[in-house]
Scaffold this motif. Structure first.
Motif, PDB file in Angstrom:
ATOM      1  N   UNK A  80       0.770  -1.181  -0.101  1.00 42.00           N
ATOM      2  CA  UNK A  80      -0.057   0.100  -0.122  1.00 42.00           C
ATOM      3  C   UNK A  80       1.109   1.361  -0.121  1.00 42.00           C
ATOM      4  N   UNK A  81       2.164   1.154   0.724  1.00 45.67           N
ATOM      5  CA  UNK A  81       2.746   2.285   0.830  1.00 45.67           C
ATOM      6  C   UNK A  81       3.479   2.619  -0.737  1.00 45.67           C
ATOM      7  N   UNK A  82       3.766   1.517  -1.402  1.00 41.34           N
ATOM      8  CA  UNK A  82       4.326   1.812  -2.837  1.00 41.34           C
ATOM      9  C   UNK A  82       3.174   2.245  -3.716  1.00 41.34           C
ATOM     10  N   UNK A  83       1.931   1.688  -3.538  1.00 40.94           N
ATOM     11  CA  UNK A  83       0.858   2.247  -4.402  1.00 40.94           C
ATOM     12  C   UNK A  83       0.587   3.619  -4.036  1.00 40.94           C
ATOM     13  N   UNK A  84       0.583   4.127  -2.770  1.00 38.07           N
ATOM     14  CA  UNK A  84       0.291   5.604  -2.600  1.00 38.07           C
ATOM     15  C   UNK A  84       1.240   6.504  -3.026  1.00 38.07           C
ATOM     16  N   UNK A  85       2.574   6.040  -3.178  1.00 39.97           N
ATOM     17  CA  UNK A  85       3.645   6.716  -3.833  1.00 39.97           C
ATOM     18  C   UNK A  85       3.325   6.659  -5.354  1.00 39.97           C
ATOM     19  N   UNK A  86       2.764   5.949  -5.874  1.00 43.35           N
ATOM     20  CA  UNK A  86       2.700   5.762  -7.485  1.00 43.35           C
ATOM     21  C   UNK A  86       1.341   6.934  -7.506  1.00 43.35           C
ATOM     22  N   UNK A  87       0.385   6.856  -6.826  1.00 44.96           N
ATOM     23  CA  UNK A  87      -0.914   7.794  -6.899  1.00 44.96           C
ATOM     24  C   UNK A  87      -0.187   9.353  -6.413  1.00 44.96           C
ATOM     25  N   UNK A  88       0.583   9.390  -5.728  1.00 43.80           N
ATOM     26  CA  UNK A  88       1.047  10.749  -5.435  1.00 43.80           C
ATOM     27  C   UNK A  88       1.498  11.558  -6.700  1.00 43.80           C
ATOM     28  N   UNK A  89       2.323  10.702  -7.588  1.00 44.06           N
ATOM     29  CA  UNK A  89       3.096  11.065  -8.704  1.00 44.06           C
ATOM     30  C   UNK A  89       2.154  11.284  -9.650  1.00 44.06           C
ATOM     31  N   UNK A  90       1.222  10.150  -9.862  1.00 47.06           N
ATOM     32  CA  UNK A  90       0.128  10.093 -10.906  1.00 47.06           C
ATOM     33  C   UNK A  90      -1.110   9.728 -10.284  1.00 47.06           C
ATOM     34  N   UNK A  91      -1.995  10.750  -9.731  1.00 47.63           N
ATOM     35  CA  UNK A  91      -3.380  10.471  -9.288  1.00 47.63           C
ATOM     36  C   UNK A  91      -4.275   9.774 -10.010  1.00 47.63           C
ATOM     37  N   UNK A  92      -3.748   9.765 -11.365  1.00 48.95           N
ATOM     38  CA  UNK A  92      -4.674   9.052 -12.505  1.00 48.95           C
ATOM     39  C   UNK A  92      -4.420   7.571 -12.767  1.00 48.95           C
ATOM     40  N   UNK A  93      -3.363   6.922 -11.949  1.00 48.05           N
ATOM     41  CA  UNK A  93      -2.903   5.671 -12.112  1.00 48.05           C
ATOM     42  C   UNK A  93      -4.016   4.869 -11.982  1.00 48.05           C
ATOM     43  N   UNK A  94      -4.754   4.017 -12.865  1.00 52.53           N
ATOM     44  CA  UNK A  94      -5.928   3.415 -12.544  1.00 52.53           C
ATOM     45  C   UNK A  94      -5.639   1.771 -12.060  1.00 52.53           C
ATOM     46  N   UNK A  96      -2.878   1.251  -9.923  1.00 56.38           N
ATOM     47  CA  UNK A  96      -2.393   1.382  -8.744  1.00 56.38           C
ATOM     48  C   UNK A  96      -3.712   1.760  -7.745  1.00 56.38           C
ATOM     49  N   UNK A  97      -4.723   2.743  -8.205  1.00 58.39           N
ATOM     50  CA  UNK A  97      -5.970   3.002  -7.592  1.00 58.39           C
ATOM     51  C   UNK A  97      -6.756   1.665  -7.263  1.00 58.39           C
ATOM     52  N   UNK A  98      -6.904   0.764  -8.334  1.00 61.06           N
ATOM     53  CA  UNK A  98      -7.696  -0.375  -8.161  1.00 61.06           C
ATOM     54  C   UNK A  98      -7.096  -1.386  -7.203  1.00 61.06           C
ATOM     55  N   UNK A  99      -5.860  -1.550  -7.112  1.00 61.49           N
ATOM     56  CA  UNK A  99      -5.159  -2.363  -6.329  1.00 61.49           C
ATOM     57  C   UNK A  99      -5.265  -1.859  -4.954  1.00 61.49           C
ATOM     58  N   UNK A 100      -5.118  -0.465  -4.636  1.00 61.56           N
ATOM     59  CA  UNK A 100      -5.364  -0.005  -3.393  1.00 61.56           C
ATOM     60  C   UNK A 100      -6.892  -0.111  -2.820  1.00 61.56           C
ATOM     61  N   UNK A 101      -7.662  -0.060  -3.677  1.00 56.97           N
ATOM     62  CA  UNK A 101      -9.082  -0.424  -3.284  1.00 56.97           C
ATOM     63  C   UNK A 101      -9.552  -1.792  -3.001  1.00 56.97           C
ATOM     64  N   UNK A 102      -8.998  -2.616  -3.892  1.00 57.94           N
ATOM     65  CA  UNK A 102      -9.351  -4.069  -3.891  1.00 57.94           C
ATOM     66  C   UNK A 102      -8.396  -4.843  -4.241  1.00 57.94           C
ATOM     67  N   UNK A 103      -7.211  -5.027  -3.420  1.00 55.32           N
ATOM     68  CA  UNK A 103      -5.895  -5.798  -4.067  1.00 55.32           C
ATOM     69  C   UNK A 103      -6.193  -7.108  -4.266  1.00 55.32           C
TER      70      UNK A 103
END
Length: 107
Positions: A80-94, A96-103
């Motif tokens: 989750x920490x890595x996914x949040x880092x991805x989303x901080x750089x690119x909030x539209x990274x689908x 990463x957002x999907x995995x964070x919501x439903x891994x």
């Protein structure tokens, strides 16, 4: 990642874990490899038009792959920490957002 989840679903836990460890090793090697431009890539016109940062894109891809491997290996907070880092750089990274919501999506 989906293949490892499928292997787990089939009860092949050892094969799933090996696949995830291999994915983790690949992601870490990718993050450490200098990004290069493939002049025969089909995305070259887009890269030239939009002046993409190849290194940043490669690091993002490596972070997502690492997060997937970590999720599969049960290291959810690190993933989750890595996914949040991805989303901080690119909030539209689908992905990463999907995995964070439903891994662990069910088939």
């Amino acid at each position: 990642y989906p293949a490892a989840l499928a292997l787990r679903h089939l009860g092949r836990l050892g094969a799933a874990d090996q696949l995830l460890r291999d994915l983790l090793a690949y992601a870490r090697a990718l993050a450490a490899t200098p990004a290069t431009l493939d002049f025969f890539a089909t995305s070259l016109p887009t890269l030239l038009l939009f002046n993409d940062d190849l290194t940043a894109r490669q690091h993002q891809r490596a972070r997502v792959l690492e997060a997937q491997a970590l999720l599969g290996l049960g290291r959810v907070s690190a993933a989750r920490a890595r996914l949040r880092a991805v989303l901080r750089r690119d909030p539209g990274h689908g992905l990463a957002a999907d995995l964070l919501a439903d891994p662990f999506p069910t088939p």
